[in-house]
Design an enzyme around this catalytic site. Structure first.
Site, PDB file in Angstrom:
ATOM      1  N   GLY A  14     105.147 -11.199   9.286  1.00  0.00           N
ATOM      2  CA  GLY A  14     105.813 -11.297  10.296  1.00  0.00           C
ATOM      3  C   GLY A  14     107.305 -10.974  10.497  1.00  0.00           C
ATOM      4  O   GLY A  14     107.229 -10.262  11.430  1.00  0.00           O
ATOM      5  N   ALA A  15     106.672  -9.508  10.254  1.00  0.00           N
ATOM      6  CA  ALA A  15     107.663  -8.173  10.345  1.00  0.00           C
ATOM      7  C   ALA A  15     108.021  -7.296  11.628  1.00  0.00           C
ATOM      8  O   ALA A  15     108.442  -7.069  12.359  1.00  0.00           O
ATOM      9  CB  ALA A  15     107.993  -7.256   9.334  1.00  0.00           C
ATOM     10  N   SER A  16     106.668  -8.095  12.842  1.00  0.00           N
ATOM     11  CA  SER A  16     106.901  -7.500  13.976  1.00  0.00           C
ATOM     12  C   SER A  16     106.989  -8.449  15.264  1.00  0.00           C
ATOM     13  O   SER A  16     107.229  -8.325  16.004  1.00  0.00           O
ATOM     14  CB  SER A  16     105.185  -7.030  14.534  1.00  0.00           C
ATOM     15  N   GLY A  17     107.428  -9.248  14.649  1.00  0.00           N
ATOM     16  CA  GLY A  17     107.922 -10.180  15.425  1.00  0.00           C
ATOM     17  C   GLY A  17     109.736 -10.669  15.572  1.00  0.00           C
ATOM     18  O   GLY A  17     110.378  -9.636  14.638  1.00  0.00           O
ATOM     19  N   ILE A  19     112.926 -12.510  14.591  1.00  0.00           N
ATOM     20  CA  ILE A  19     113.507 -12.817  13.344  1.00  0.00           C
ATOM     21  C   ILE A  19     113.003 -11.768  12.053  1.00  0.00           C
ATOM     22  O   ILE A  19     113.357 -11.127  11.514  1.00  0.00           O
ATOM     23  CB  ILE A  19     113.376 -14.340  13.475  1.00  0.00           C
ATOM     24  N   GLY A  20     111.773 -11.262  12.174  1.00  0.00           N
ATOM     25  CA  GLY A  20     110.656 -10.719  11.045  1.00  0.00           C
ATOM     26  C   GLY A  20     111.629  -9.442  11.367  1.00  0.00           C
ATOM     27  O   GLY A  20     111.997  -8.744  10.101  1.00  0.00           O
ATOM     28  N   SER A 143     112.216 -24.221   9.631  1.00  0.00           N
ATOM     29  CA  SER A 143     112.680 -24.865  11.421  1.00  0.00           C
ATOM     30  C   SER A 143     113.709 -26.054  11.061  1.00  0.00           C
ATOM     31  O   SER A 143     113.148 -26.528  10.383  1.00  0.00           O
ATOM     32  CB  SER A 143     111.825 -25.044  12.176  1.00  0.00           C
ATOM     33  N   TYR A 156     104.415 -28.515  14.695  1.00  0.00           N
ATOM     34  CA  TYR A 156     104.405 -27.363  13.947  1.00  0.00           C
ATOM     35  C   TYR A 156     105.816 -27.929  13.299  1.00  0.00           C
ATOM     36  O   TYR A 156     106.318 -27.536  12.693  1.00  0.00           O
ATOM     37  CB  TYR A 156     105.244 -26.656  15.535  1.00  0.00           C
TER      38      TYR A 156
HETATM   39  N1  LIG Z   1     112.571 -18.891  17.252  1.00  0.00           N
HETATM   40  C1  LIG Z   1     112.534 -19.536  17.322  1.00  0.00           C
HETATM   41  O1  LIG Z   1     113.892 -20.234  17.899  1.00  0.00           O
HETATM   42  C2  LIG Z   1     112.686 -20.477  15.794  1.00  0.00           C
HETATM   43  C3  LIG Z   1     113.419 -21.134  15.602  1.00  0.00           C
HETATM   44  C4  LIG Z   1     113.221 -21.638  14.257  1.00  0.00           C
HETATM   45  C5  LIG Z   1     111.937 -21.511  13.957  1.00  0.00           C
HETATM   46  N2  LIG Z   1     111.448 -20.074  13.802  1.00  0.00           N
HETATM   47  C6  LIG Z   1     110.114 -19.440  12.608  1.00  0.00           C
HETATM   48  O2  LIG Z   1     110.731 -18.287  12.511  1.00  0.00           O
HETATM   49  C7  LIG Z   1     109.498 -17.513  12.068  1.00  0.00           C
HETATM   50  C8  LIG Z   1     109.693 -15.999  13.793  1.00  0.00           C
HETATM   51  O3  LIG Z   1     109.427 -16.374  15.257  1.00  0.00           O
HETATM   52  P1  LIG Z   1     110.149 -15.223  16.200  1.00  0.00           P
HETATM   53  O4  LIG Z   1     111.328 -15.836  16.588  1.00  0.00           O
HETATM   54  O5  LIG Z   1     110.601 -14.360  15.593  1.00  0.00           O
HETATM   55  O6  LIG Z   1     108.691 -15.065  16.639  1.00  0.00           O
HETATM   56  P2  LIG Z   1     108.029 -13.853  17.357  1.00  0.00           P
HETATM   57  O7  LIG Z   1     109.221 -13.292  17.508  1.00  0.00           O
HETATM   58  O8  LIG Z   1     107.331 -14.478  18.256  1.00  0.00           O
HETATM   59  O9  LIG Z   1     107.007 -13.488  15.812  1.00  0.00           O
HETATM   60  C9  LIG Z   1     106.291 -14.269  15.635  1.00  0.00           C
HETATM   61  C10 LIG Z   1     105.522 -13.164  13.950  1.00  0.00           C
HETATM   62  O10 LIG Z   1     103.899 -14.016  13.701  1.00  0.00           O
HETATM   63  C11 LIG Z   1     103.183 -12.924  13.861  1.00  0.00           C
HETATM   64  N3  LIG Z   1     102.250 -14.069  13.727  1.00  0.00           N
HETATM   65  C12 LIG Z   1     101.543 -14.856  14.709  1.00  0.00           C
HETATM   66  N4  LIG Z   1     100.556 -15.404  15.226  1.00  0.00           N
HETATM   67  C13 LIG Z   1     100.058 -14.546  13.693  1.00  0.00           C
HETATM   68  C14 LIG Z   1      98.827 -14.420  13.262  1.00  0.00           C
HETATM   69  N5  LIG Z   1      97.790 -15.006  13.392  1.00  0.00           N
HETATM   70  N6  LIG Z   1      98.605 -14.064  11.592  1.00  0.00           N
HETATM   71  C15 LIG Z   1      99.389 -13.287  11.277  1.00  0.00           C
HETATM   72  N7  LIG Z   1     100.540 -12.835  11.439  1.00  0.00           N
HETATM   73  C16 LIG Z   1     100.647 -13.622  12.865  1.00  0.00           C
HETATM   74  C17 LIG Z   1     103.561 -11.665  14.997  1.00  0.00           C
HETATM   75  O11 LIG Z   1     102.937 -11.063  14.675  1.00  0.00           O
HETATM   76  P3  LIG Z   1     101.931 -10.241  15.447  1.00  0.00           P
HETATM   77  O12 LIG Z   1     103.454 -10.238  16.791  1.00  0.00           O
HETATM   78  O13 LIG Z   1     102.512  -8.842  15.086  1.00  0.00           O
HETATM   79  O14 LIG Z   1     100.243 -10.852  16.136  1.00  0.00           O
HETATM   80  C18 LIG Z   1     104.838 -11.742  14.366  1.00  0.00           C
HETATM   81  O15 LIG Z   1     105.210 -10.925  13.272  1.00  0.00           O
HETATM   82  C19 LIG Z   1     108.702 -18.317  12.675  1.00  0.00           C
HETATM   83  O16 LIG Z   1     107.686 -19.195  11.521  1.00  0.00           O
HETATM   84  C20 LIG Z   1     108.790 -19.776  14.365  1.00  0.00           C
HETATM   85  O17 LIG Z   1     108.306 -20.581  13.478  1.00  0.00           O
HETATM   86  C21 LIG Z   1     111.714 -20.251  15.267  1.00  0.00           C
END
Ligand SMILES: NC(=O)c1ccc[n+]([C@@H]2O[C@H](COP(=O)([O-])OP(=O)(O)OC[C@H]3O[C@@H](n4cnc5c(N)ncnc54)[C@H](OP(=O)(O)O)[C@@H]3O)[C@@H](O)[C@H]2O)c1
Length: 248
Positions: A14-17, A19-20, A143, A156
């Site tokens: 998830g390095a493209s996200g 948080i990643g 989370s 979730y």
């Molecule tokens: N944002 C919040 O408020 C929050 C709160 C609590 C926990 N979290 C957790 O933090 C983590 C990161 O979230 P974020 O907010 O950084 O989200 P984000 O910016 O939407 O990033 C999501 C990441 O997951 C990858 N991903 C999505 N579908 C995938 C698939 N089918 N196969 C492989 N990779 C996949 C995406 O890859 P591509 O973009 O390259 O497809 C991207 O690297 C998640 O586990 C989330 O549940 C987030």
């Protein structure tokens, strides 16, 4: 925190996200070499690897793409092709906002596959390698909903709770080997995942959080950097709630 010597290498899923990306920045700044994973946004991964290589020329940065919702994603040598490694960080994820009664079995399978089953498949594949290291690390981005639950995000919440339960149990099984297993569990973070909130929804959310704002991704990543450090051996099986005093 001990600085890595650039020979230590971590996978960041998830390095493209958002948080990643922040995790990659923090780990690279701590001296880690990295293998960045993403799914659709390989452009983000390529740019990040290029920038990190310029910033940290003594370290190496590689990337790959895999759909972790696909139960058959694990190809032979997927991990070993990148060389030695000491840490797996799971920051991939997504959610569905809807009533549980309207969710489908397919959605359920995909969410569990992405957050839990694919990481477990990777951990099984990596275990003997990680156990052979002096210090090895597994960190999930969980989370707060894994602890308190959220209406409209029941599946979730269930997968996030399962990540914490897995870390509790697996940490005990591998304790003493130098492999620690922990979860960093954010509250609400300012990322793409929350991009659909309206201004009113965001204001209502902020009003609930004692700190009065969402976290920035780097405020989550900093705890990952601490957990993967070589001098963090004594913390395992824990879930750190990083929620601005919100729910835990
Ligand atoms: N944002 C919040 O408020 C929050 C709160 C609590 C926990 N979290 C957790 O933090 C983590 C990161 O979230 P974020 O907010 O950084 O989200 P984000 O910016 O939407 O990033 C999501 C990441 O997951 C990858 N991903 C999505 N579908 C995938 C698939 N089918 N196969 C492989 N990779 C996949 C995406 O890859 P591509 O973009 O390259 O497809 C991207 O690297 C998640 O586990 C989330 O549940 C987030």
């Amino acid at each position: 925190m001990i600085q890595s010597n650039g020979k230590q290498r971590a996978f960041v899923f998830g390095a493209s996200g958002d948080i990643g990306q922040a995790i990659c920045q923090q780990l690279a700044a701590s001296g880690w070499s990295l293998i960045l994973h993403g799914f659709q946004h390989t452009d983000v991964l390529a740019t990040a690897c290029q920038q990190l290589s310029q910033q940290y020329p003594q370290q190496d940065f590689q990337y790959f793409s895999a759909d972790l919702m696909d139960p058959n994603f694990l190809k032979p040598n997927l991990l070993s092709q990148f060389g030695d490694y000491q840490a797996l960080v799971f920051a991939q994820g997504t959610t569905d906002y809807q009533l549980f009664s309207t969710t489908t079995v397919q959605q359920q399978q995909k969410l569990f596959q992405l957050h839990l089953f694919s990481p477990l498949t990777l951990i099984r594949a990596a275990e003997s390698h990680l156990l052979a290291q002096d210090h090895a690390r597994i960190v999930f981005i969980g989370s707060i909903y894994g602890a308190v639950g959220s209406a409209m995000e029941v599946l979730y919440s269930a997968v996030k709770g399962a990540q914490t339960s897995f870390a509790n149990a697996y940490a005990r099984e591998v304790a003493g080997s130098g492999l620690t297993v922990n979860v960093v569990a954010p509250g609400a973070v300012n990322t793409q995942m929350n991009a659909d909130f309206s201004e009113n929804e965001l204001a209502a959310l902020k009003a609930e959080i004692p700190l009065g704002r969402l976290a920035q991704p780097q405020e989550i990543a900093v705890w990952v950097a601490h957990l993967v450090a070589a001098d963090a051996d004594y913390l395992t099986g824990q879930t750190l709630y990083v929620d601005g005093g919100w729910l835990k």
